[in-house]
Design an enzyme around this catalytic site. Structure first.
Site, short mmCIF file in Angstrom:
data_model
loop_
_atom_site.label_atom_id
_atom_site.label_comp_id
_atom_site.label_asym_id
_atom_site.label_seq_id
_atom_site.Cartn_x
_atom_site.Cartn_y
_atom_site.Cartn_z
N CYS B 88 0.85 -1.19 0.00
CA CYS B 88 0.00 0.00 0.00
C CYS B 88 0.88 1.24 0.00
CB CYS B 88 -0.98 -0.01 1.17
SG CYS B 88 -0.23 -0.41 2.72
N GLY B 89 1.90 1.22 -0.81
CA GLY B 89 2.72 2.40 -0.98
C GLY B 89 3.52 2.71 0.27
#
Lengths: 135, 291
Positions: B88-89
């Site tokens: 998720c980044g």
């Protein structure tokens, strides 16, 4: 005639927000009827039935535990459940009640008992409102 | 010099990756919409609760509660709200960078989400408890966390509590933020829910409130509930941030994979053409030599 601004809000949504003539709600120390110009009051709400009178017509909602803030012009209800009478599914509520009662018969710790009691109160409140409005 | 077969193989593997990241992007974007709606739906409740608290604060000046006790002492508790899964980044690394700023010896961590707990264990910090929360956070999950930190606080094991989480600002912007939770201090300072900058300023009505059954009982029930709700709203915001961040990360991954496929295909075609030209040359040279 003066009116009350009734707001019923749950963590999921704003359920009700209208100007009404009178509200009857279940406080922890018994039913309360609130008219406009009521003294400012903060109280706890028990699970049960809220009756709203607006233009001579009464409508009902089932609510869960929560808090009520009353000022002369407004009634704000913060609760964990609020369902309008016409949206209550009687069969579902009845089923939920049975399930909660069955769960209570099992051995549970305090936290679970509190949770089950709350859901039992929710379904009882729904049933009460539904049965009254279908009479 | 890679052969045409090598390039074909690479194209195939990049295509597979792109397919997976695309699927994850779709899943995340549908979850994101739900999580964002849930986070937004909680805000009216938070606003109303804030105004109730602000209204009664003026009337309950001499009211005290164990959760309001300000104590001298450096023991600090941080509730770290992270995600369960990666991909998720920079969401979790942004959070943990903030978490590293706390003093190692006097801070204990309470984690919601596996990534945070892994971080705490890896860096040899004190982990008091780990909680989980689902894609659609339940109020009961928030209550469990809130109850746990309230007990830590009332027993005197910690002197202050704050929550470190990712605030959802928009689909593209999520910011790690910390919010003090305990002690409550003045009643006026209580914020149920998450400040958003554009929240309407609270107006106190200046009315004198009565309490039923009594101020102690009502506020005694209201304060823990406000904390529970604050944690619940934080979980919702964190979840919305996670899904948004994952969607953006997966979209970038898909775009990159597509670009890579394009480049590789170009290279593959060039190489193929070069091979054909080479073969043609060989054939004509052979013919000329024979003729």
């Amino acid at each position: 005639m003066a009116t009350l601004k009734l707001e019923i809000v749950t963590p999921d949504a704003k359920v009700y927000s209208e100007d009404v003539d009178m509200v009857t709600l279940p406080g922890v120390e018994g039913e309360m009827g609130i008219f406009p110009m009521h003294v400012p009051l903060l109280t706890q709400l028990a699970a049960g039935e809220v009756a709203v009178r607006k233009g001579g017509q009464e409508s009902f909602l089932a609510v869960g535990d929560g808090f009520v803030e009353i000022t002369g012009e407004s009634v704000s209800i913060l609760t964990d459940m609020a369902i309008k009478a016409e949206n209550i599914d009687e069969a579902k509520a009845e089923e939920a009640r049975k399930r909660a009662e069955a769960r209570l018969a099992e051995h549970l710790d305090d936290e679970e008992v509190a949770a089950v009691n709350a859901s039992l109160a929710h379904s009882l409140a729904q049933l009460k409102v539904k049965r009254r409005s279908s009479k | 010099m890679p052969s045409t077969r090598d390039i074909r193989r690479r194209i195939k593997s990049v295509k597979n990756t792109a397919q997976i990241t695309k699927a994850m992007q779709m899943v995340a974007s549908s979850k994101m919409r739900k999580a964002q709606l849930a986070a937004l739906a909680g805000r009216p409740y938070a606003t109303l609760m804030n105004s109730v608290l602000a209204n009664v604060a003026a009337d309950a000046v001499d009211f005290t509660h164990p959760l309001m006790a300000k104590r001298e002492g450096g023991k600090h508790c941080v509730v770290l709200v992270s995600t369960d899964k990666g991909l998720c980044g920079a969401l979790n690394s942004n959070l943990t960078r903030e978490a590293l700023k706390f003093d190692k010896d006097t801070t204990i961590f309470v984690c919601a989400g596996k990534k945070g707990a892994q971080f705490v264990a890896r860096n040899k910090r004190n982990l008091a408890a780990e909680f989980t929360y689902k894609d659609a956070p339940l109020f009961a999950e928030a209550r469990a966390i809130s109850k746990f930190v309230q007990e830590l606080f009332t027993k005197g094991e910690v002197d202050s509590v704050e929550v470190l989480y990712t605030n959802f600002i928009s689909t593209l912007v999520q910011k790690p933020e910390s919010q003090p939770l305990l002690p409550i201090g003045e009643l006026k300072g209580v914020q149920a829910g998450v400040p958003h900058g554009n929240a309407p300023a609270l107006e106190t009505s200046g009315l004198e409130f009565q309490f039923e059954p009594g101020a102690d009982q009502v506020l005694g029930a209201l304060l823990p509930h406000a904390l529970n709700f604050q944690i619940y709203q934080i979980l919702l915001e964190a979840k919305a941030s996670e899904q948004s961040s994952r969607m953006v990360a997966m979209k970038n991954a898909t775009d990159n994979a597509k670009q890579l496929i394009k480049d590789l295909t170009l290279e593959y075609n060039k190489l193929r053409q070069a091979n054909i030209t080479k073969e043609l040359l060989e054939i004509t040279t052979a013919q000329m030599a024979l003729g």
